[in-house]
Scaffold this motif. Structure first.
Motif, PDB file in Angstrom:
ATOM      1  N   GLN A 125      -0.147  -2.307   9.038  1.00 21.00           N
ATOM      2  CA  GLN A 125      -0.286  -3.475   9.679  1.00 21.00           C
ATOM      3  C   GLN A 125      -1.199  -3.489  10.852  1.00 21.00           C
ATOM      4  O   GLN A 125      -1.960  -4.374  11.240  1.00 21.00           O
ATOM      5  CB  GLN A 125       1.142  -3.602  10.766  1.00 21.00           C
ATOM      6  CG  GLN A 125       2.302  -3.913   9.486  1.00 21.00           C
ATOM      7  CD  GLN A 125       3.662  -4.127  10.540  1.00 21.00           C
ATOM      8  OE1 GLN A 125       3.498  -4.013  11.600  1.00 21.00           O
ATOM      9  NE2 GLN A 125       4.795  -4.080   9.755  1.00 21.00           N
ATOM     10  N   SER A 126      -1.642  -2.244  11.364  1.00 19.58           N
ATOM     11  CA  SER A 126      -2.611  -1.996  12.427  1.00 19.58           C
ATOM     12  C   SER A 126      -3.846  -2.321  11.849  1.00 19.58           C
ATOM     13  O   SER A 126      -5.026  -3.084  12.427  1.00 19.58           O
ATOM     14  CB  SER A 126      -2.532  -0.522  13.106  1.00 19.58           C
ATOM     15  OG  SER A 126      -1.531  -0.466  13.781  1.00 19.58           O
ATOM     16  N   LEU A 127      -4.269  -1.812  10.486  1.00 14.98           N
ATOM     17  CA  LEU A 127      -5.490  -2.186  10.085  1.00 14.98           C
ATOM     18  C   LEU A 127      -5.665  -3.411   9.714  1.00 14.98           C
ATOM     19  O   LEU A 127      -6.987  -4.046   9.777  1.00 14.98           O
ATOM     20  CB  LEU A 127      -5.631  -1.277   8.606  1.00 14.98           C
ATOM     21  CG  LEU A 127      -5.719   0.456   8.818  1.00 14.98           C
ATOM     22  CD1 LEU A 127      -5.673   0.883   7.350  1.00 14.98           C
ATOM     23  CD2 LEU A 127      -6.775   0.777   9.470  1.00 14.98           C
ATOM     24  N   LYS A 128      -4.708  -4.221   9.125  1.00 15.69           N
ATOM     25  CA  LYS A 128      -4.781  -5.679   9.163  1.00 15.69           C
ATOM     26  C   LYS A 128      -5.033  -6.232  10.458  1.00 15.69           C
ATOM     27  O   LYS A 128      -5.882  -7.227  10.610  1.00 15.69           O
ATOM     28  CB  LYS A 128      -3.746  -6.373   8.514  1.00 15.69           C
ATOM     29  CG  LYS A 128      -3.371  -5.841   6.885  1.00 15.69           C
ATOM     30  CD  LYS A 128      -1.869  -6.372   6.712  1.00 15.69           C
ATOM     31  CE  LYS A 128      -1.614  -6.106   5.281  1.00 15.69           C
ATOM     32  NZ  LYS A 128      -0.328  -6.699   4.646  1.00 15.69           N
ATOM     33  N   ARG A 129      -4.606  -5.926  11.572  1.00 20.62           N
ATOM     34  CA  ARG A 129      -4.832  -6.722  12.831  1.00 20.62           C
ATOM     35  C   ARG A 129      -6.408  -6.357  13.032  1.00 20.62           C
ATOM     36  O   ARG A 129      -6.852  -7.111  13.748  1.00 20.62           O
ATOM     37  CB  ARG A 129      -3.822  -6.304  13.783  1.00 20.62           C
ATOM     38  CG  ARG A 129      -2.440  -6.997  13.698  1.00 20.62           C
ATOM     39  CD  ARG A 129      -1.570  -6.668  14.864  1.00 20.62           C
ATOM     40  NE  ARG A 129      -1.165  -5.250  15.024  1.00 20.62           N
ATOM     41  CZ  ARG A 129       0.091  -4.739  14.461  1.00 20.62           C
ATOM     42  NH1 ARG A 129       0.772  -5.555  13.678  1.00 20.62           N
ATOM     43  NH2 ARG A 129       0.424  -3.629  14.441  1.00 20.62           N
ATOM     44  N   LEU A 130      -6.735  -4.994  12.984  1.00 21.12           N
ATOM     45  CA  LEU A 130      -8.150  -4.670  13.583  1.00 21.12           C
ATOM     46  C   LEU A 130      -9.090  -5.048  12.506  1.00 21.12           C
ATOM     47  O   LEU A 130     -10.253  -5.086  12.938  1.00 21.12           O
ATOM     48  CB  LEU A 130      -7.967  -3.215  13.614  1.00 21.12           C
ATOM     49  CG  LEU A 130      -7.097  -2.399  14.763  1.00 21.12           C
ATOM     50  CD1 LEU A 130      -6.956  -0.778  14.531  1.00 21.12           C
ATOM     51  CD2 LEU A 130      -7.919  -2.611  16.010  1.00 21.12           C
ATOM     52  N   GLY A 131      -8.863  -5.462  11.304  1.00 20.35           N
ATOM     53  CA  GLY A 131      -9.910  -5.729  10.456  1.00 20.35           C
ATOM     54  C   GLY A 131     -10.594  -4.616   9.708  1.00 20.35           C
ATOM     55  O   GLY A 131     -11.882  -4.747   9.612  1.00 20.35           O
ATOM     56  N   LEU A 132     -10.058  -3.569   9.726  1.00 18.71           N
ATOM     57  CA  LEU A 132     -10.573  -2.241   9.438  1.00 18.71           C
ATOM     58  C   LEU A 132     -10.119  -1.560   8.201  1.00 18.71           C
ATOM     59  O   LEU A 132      -8.818  -1.931   7.913  1.00 18.71           O
ATOM     60  CB  LEU A 132     -10.675  -1.338  10.635  1.00 18.71           C
ATOM     61  CG  LEU A 132     -11.243  -1.565  11.812  1.00 18.71           C
ATOM     62  CD1 LEU A 132     -10.847  -0.533  12.906  1.00 18.71           C
ATOM     63  CD2 LEU A 132     -12.684  -1.802  11.793  1.00 18.71           C
ATOM     64  N   GLU A 133     -11.014  -0.739   7.551  1.00 15.44           N
ATOM     65  CA  GLU A 133     -10.602   0.005   6.371  1.00 15.44           C
ATOM     66  C   GLU A 133      -9.706   1.250   6.624  1.00 15.44           C
ATOM     67  O   GLU A 133      -9.181   1.779   6.086  1.00 15.44           O
ATOM     68  CB  GLU A 133     -11.380   0.211   5.287  1.00 15.44           C
ATOM     69  CG  GLU A 133     -12.291  -1.061   4.763  1.00 15.44           C
ATOM     70  CD  GLU A 133     -13.486  -0.731   3.853  1.00 15.44           C
ATOM     71  OE1 GLU A 133     -13.826   0.570   3.848  1.00 15.44           O
ATOM     72  OE2 GLU A 133     -13.897  -1.567   3.190  1.00 15.44           O
ATOM     73  N   TYR A 134     -10.200   1.591   7.871  1.00 10.79           N
ATOM     74  CA  TYR A 134      -9.699   3.075   8.443  1.00 10.79           C
ATOM     75  C   TYR A 134      -9.999   3.091   9.943  1.00 10.79           C
ATOM     76  O   TYR A 134     -10.572   2.378  10.667  1.00 10.79           O
ATOM     77  CB  TYR A 134     -10.494   4.282   7.874  1.00 10.79           C
ATOM     78  CG  TYR A 134     -11.930   4.422   8.579  1.00 10.79           C
ATOM     79  CD1 TYR A 134     -12.189   5.220   9.318  1.00 10.79           C
ATOM     80  CD2 TYR A 134     -12.976   3.565   7.845  1.00 10.79           C
ATOM     81  CE1 TYR A 134     -13.443   5.409   9.974  1.00 10.79           C
ATOM     82  CE2 TYR A 134     -14.262   3.865   8.245  1.00 10.79           C
ATOM     83  CZ  TYR A 134     -14.271   4.680   9.254  1.00 10.79           C
ATOM     84  OH  TYR A 134     -15.543   5.056   9.813  1.00 10.79           O
TER      85      TYR A 134
END
Length: 343
Positions: A125-134
């Motif tokens: 969920q955090s990666l989706k909100r941040l728009g990051l792969e890692y």
């Protein structure tokens, strides 16, 4: 209307100090920017973006988040993701992005604490909100009295090995659980490199429970949060409680009852000493955190860019004489025996 394109200051690294995180190869800036307050749905987006730009231009390369930072939960990560997308993707490899899970995040039995199910879902969920792969570091945010620590560490290990985080961290862990976490991490080859703990002139818990020395001796970095004791270690409250202060506007973490007459006397005495050092009280309090090499970074919160610029003035000015350290301790009610040992 011409689009506002951010180009980072080419001299951004010249004024910052970078410290190894324990025995790892990663370095933290001595001052890092926390997103706990002022980056949620109740904040001003343009001001958030200006703070991030100011921080990075001053060499602050670490942005620290958690899944439930807001309010509302998740909104700090969502705002950070938008800022990263609009301004910082060209600089992604120059920035350390961290997030955490461990406190309540969603309803039901799987949105809290330290189970593998919760941590695995939370990082996605955090990666989706941040728009990051890692993210660079994924922390377990607090000790879980019911989930076996082996399960929590295994979850962190799985997250790192999946490529969703480069390193793992723990936060709010006491000495006993820190020691056990390090043992488990060594057995499973988990790069567990940092413990994030509360630390300030007014809160010496990491000294009292032995975490500060233990981490230093065992190759684990420490990053300190709440270094200004929620604003008490600043000049905000020297003359009482301002109408626009955190106590007056947001009673979640700091209360009027915390500002006792004795505490006010301490704040005023510390402010006097800071002035003698040529610093504000806030600057001295931040510098005090970095007085030795046991803490690799201090997390600051800010409500406007100017505060960040003020805070980084401590770089190169974190040395204290023995006399100054003793005065600070004595102001806080810590006394010394005939051999100059605190008791």
């Amino acid at each position: 209307m011409e689009k506002d394109v951010y180009i980072a200051d080419p001299g951004r690294y010249s004024g910052m100090t970078y410290n190894h995180v324990g025995a790892s190869g990663l370095k933290f800036p001595a001052v890092s920017l926390g997103f706990w307050h002022n980056f949620g749905s109740n904040g001003n987006y343009d001001n958030m973006k200006a703070m991030c730009r100011t921080a990075f231009d001053l060499g602050i390369t670490q942005f620290d988040l958690a899944n439930n930072y807001g309010p509302v939960y998740g909104s700090a990560e969502a705002n950070a993701g938008r800022i990263l997308r609009e301004d910082f993707m060209p600089y992604r490899d120059e920035i350390v992005i961290t997030t955490k899970a461990g406190y309540d995040m969603w309803e039901g039995p799987y949105g809290n604490w330290g189970s593998k199910k919760y941590l695995t879902a939370s990082i996605d969920q955090s990666l989706k909100r941040l728009g990051l792969e890692y993210v660079d570091i994924f922390y377990h945010h607090r000790m879980d009295p019911e989930t076996p620590l082996e399960e929590t560490m295994d979850a962190l290990n799985q997250i790192v090995r999946s490529g969703k985080a480069l390193y793992a961290g723990i936060s709010n862990y006491d000495r006993e659980h820190t020691e056990r976490a390090i043992e488990i991490a060594a057995d499973i080859h988990l790069p567990l490199i940092v413990n994030q703990r509360r630390y300030s002139i007014f809160d010496r818990t990491i000294e009292e429970d032995g975490v500060k020395d233990f981490c230093y001796e065992n190759g684990m970095g420490i990053i300190a949060f709440s270094p200004l004791a929620q604003g008490l270690l600043s000049n905000r409250y020297i003359n009482g409680i301002p109408d626009d202060s955190r106590i007056a506007k947001d009673g979640r973490f700091l209360h009027a009852s915390d500002l006792t007459e004795n505490r006010l006397r301490q704040i005023r005495a510390l402010d006097k000493l800071a002035g003698e050092r040529g610093q504000t009280l806030a600057e001295m309090a931040l510098a005090w955190i970095l007085k030795d090499d046991h803490v690799c970074s201090v997390l600051i919160g800010a409500s406007r860019p100017e505060q960040i610029a003020e805070n980084v003035k401590i770089i190169g000015h974190t040395d204290f004489s023995d006399e100054e350290l003793i005065r600070i301790d004595q102001i806080c009610g810590i006394n010394y025996d005939e051999n100059h040992r605190p008791f």
